[in-house]
Design a protein around this motif. Structure first.
Motif, PDB file in Angstrom:
ATOM      1  N   SER A  67       2.669   9.437   8.189  1.00 57.56           N
ATOM      2  CA  SER A  67       3.009  10.648   8.935  1.00 57.56           C
ATOM      3  C   SER A  67       2.944  10.400  10.434  1.00 57.56           C
ATOM      4  O   SER A  67       3.859  10.755  11.185  1.00 57.56           O
TER       5      SER A  67
ATOM      6  N   GLY B 175       1.409  14.635  12.416  1.00 58.51           N
ATOM      7  CA  GLY B 175       1.037  13.554  11.511  1.00 58.51           C
ATOM      8  C   GLY B 175      -0.466  13.381  11.415  1.00 58.51           C
ATOM      9  O   GLY B 175      -0.988  13.003  10.364  1.00 58.51           O
TER      10      GLY B 175
ATOM     11  N   SER C 288      -2.418  15.107   8.521  1.00 62.27           N
ATOM     12  CA  SER C 288      -2.477  14.399   7.233  1.00 62.27           C
ATOM     13  C   SER C 288      -3.594  13.371   7.231  1.00 62.27           C
ATOM     14  O   SER C 288      -4.297  13.197   6.224  1.00 62.27           O
TER      15      SER C 288
ATOM     16  N   SER D  22       6.195   2.857   6.295  1.00 65.35           N
ATOM     17  CA  SER D  22       6.818   3.494   7.467  1.00 65.35           C
ATOM     18  C   SER D  22       8.066   2.747   7.900  1.00 65.35           C
ATOM     19  O   SER D  22       9.061   3.374   8.305  1.00 65.35           O
TER      20      SER D  22
END
Length: 457
Positions: free
Chosen positions: A34, A325, A328, A387
């Motif tokens: 995230s 992000g 998370s 990612s």
């Protein structure tokens, strides 16, 4: 206890509870993905903006305008226009000022620019009446001017040495004809570009003055010019590289002064150059160098005045996306803490035995911190890898879909960019979250009484 023993013990303890460890690591993976993906979107936006700005002009170029030049219009290398106000108190933008600017830390090159349309360049019956530009030849490579044919002028060349723009040869017209006296440089039906009237690298050229009105001198001097190279056309850097003719700045200054004298004009007070261009080493130096020039009393313009507000806005977007992000990863931190607390509760008797056998409290703390740190590290490493995959998918599908919005220079820009510093940041944050989350459980393990721990079922 040796460090290698601590590491192996941490790994074995995590493997004993595979399901719980995997679920906890998944939380870290999601949190790392995230943060990295969200920030990568901001980095991609910033790079797309910089690429778009670079299409508008050189990001490391500063133009200085001489407002002491009595209302003269100064045209910068990127096409920006500024009209002088004629302030008598403004400092003079002369050679002394240029030397001072050149001494500023971060300045790569400086050149004054002088332009005139009042001169002719002739080769036999063919005549050029375009723009003649005076510039410091030694600064051309630093400013990014490229040679298409021939070479740069060098020290020891004749005074009347010239460079032509890429299409300057096509600006010569035939003085013996009234119609069809130009050669169009666009390719014909067969795709072949026609030859111009002149061969710039072999023909001989003469420079003369243009005069208007009735007071035309009886004898106009002619100067034999030597063309040593052709510049690659770059309209964004300097429009004159397309259709202009370049001579040394000092030579053109003398020619302009001589032309004014022949025309009977009175010598005016020297108010300095109209336009001076400064090339700095990097984008990071532009703001500081420009401020130093402003402090000297000169007005400047650079793409930094557009780039800086855009960059600040992009940084704010990155902060917001990173914060989203981070939520998370906060959830993942809670999961790590819960996992470690449960692990301590289940291993209370084991902790007691270790204490009775003489294990140092620091080793026990390090063991539990190590387990939490490994969860963060492994989750971060896997999250970084995922990612990259998500970033590639975004660039493959969304970049093409949004190409009309983020396309730069005919190419589609990536909307997600993961630089190396972001990889290090993601790993550091994930591992740090693991260590911080394991700090409370590790301290709790250290504080457990050995005797009570041994009695624990």
């Amino acid at each position: 206890m040796k460090i290698s023993d601590l590491f192996s013990t941490c790994i074995l303890n995590l493997l004993r509870r595979k399901v719980r460890t995997i679920l906890t690591i998944i939380g870290v993976i999601i949190g790392t993905c995230s943060i990295v993906v969200m920030i990568s979107l901001g980095v991609g936006l910033n790079e797309a903006q910089q690429a778009a700005l670079s299409q508008m002009g050189d990001l490391t170029l500063i133009n200085i305008y001489n407002y002491n030049n009595g209302g003269v219009v100064a045209i910068g290398g990127n096409g920006s226009i500024s009209t002088g106000g004629g302030s008598s108190q403004a400092p003079v933008l002369d050679d002394t000022a240029i030397d001072a600017i050149r001494a500023i830390d971060g300045v790569k090159a400086v050149t004054p620019v002088l332009e005139t349309y009042n001169m002719n360049i002739q080769s036999g019956r063919y005549l050029y009446q375009g723009n003649v530009v005076g510039i410091d030849f030694s600064a051309l490579p630093d400013f990014g001017y490229e040679i298409l044919e021939g070479r740069y002028p060098m020290e020891g060349d004749p005074e009347y040495t010239m460079l032509f723009g890429e299409y300057t040869a096509y600006q010569f017209y035939d003085t013996k004809k009234k119609r069809n006296n130009y050669v169009d440089y666009w390719p014909g039906m067969e795709g072949e570009k026609p030859d111009p009237f002149v061969d710039v690298m072999s023909d001989r050229f003469e420079l003369t003055y243009q005069f208007y009105g009735e007071d035309i001198p009886s004898k106009i001097p002619e100067y034999k010019m030597s063309v040593v190279g052709v510049l690659k056309g770059d309209a964004q850097r300097d429009y004159n590289t397309m259709y202009g003719a370049f001579v040394d700045i000092n030579t053109l200054k003398r020619l302009v002064a001589e032309q004014a004298k022949l025309a009977g004009e009175k010598q005016q007070q020297d108010t300095g150059y109209q336009d001076v261009r400064v090339k700095v080493n990097s984008i990071d130096d532009v703001e500081r160098v420009e401020q130093a020039i402003n402090d000297m009393g000169f007005e400047t313009y650079s793409m930094e005045q557009i780039r800086k507000p855009m960059q600040e806005q992009t940084q704010m977007i990155q902060l917001i996306l990173g914060g989203i992000g981070g939520i998370s990863l906060l959830v993942a931190a809670i999961g790590i803490t819960n996992t470690m607390v449960m692990s301590i509760y289940e291993r209370t008797r084991e902790i007691g035995v270790m204490k009775v056998l003489g294990c140092k409290l620091g080793n026990i703390r390090t063991m539990f911190l190590g387990e939490a740190g490994f969860i963060g590290f492994f989750g971060g490493a896997i999250g970084i890898g995922i990612s990259y995959g998500i970033s590639a998918l975004l660039n493959s599908f969304l970049s093409g879909f949004l190409g009309g919005t983020i396309g730069v220079g005919g190419e589609t820009a990536n909307i997600s960019v993961i630089p190396f510093w972001l990889v290090l940041l993601g790993m550091a944050v994930a591992t740090g979250v693991g260590l911080i989350s394991g700090f409370y459980p590790a301290n709790r393990a250290v504080k457990i009484s050995a005797l009570e721990a041994i009695k624990h079922e």
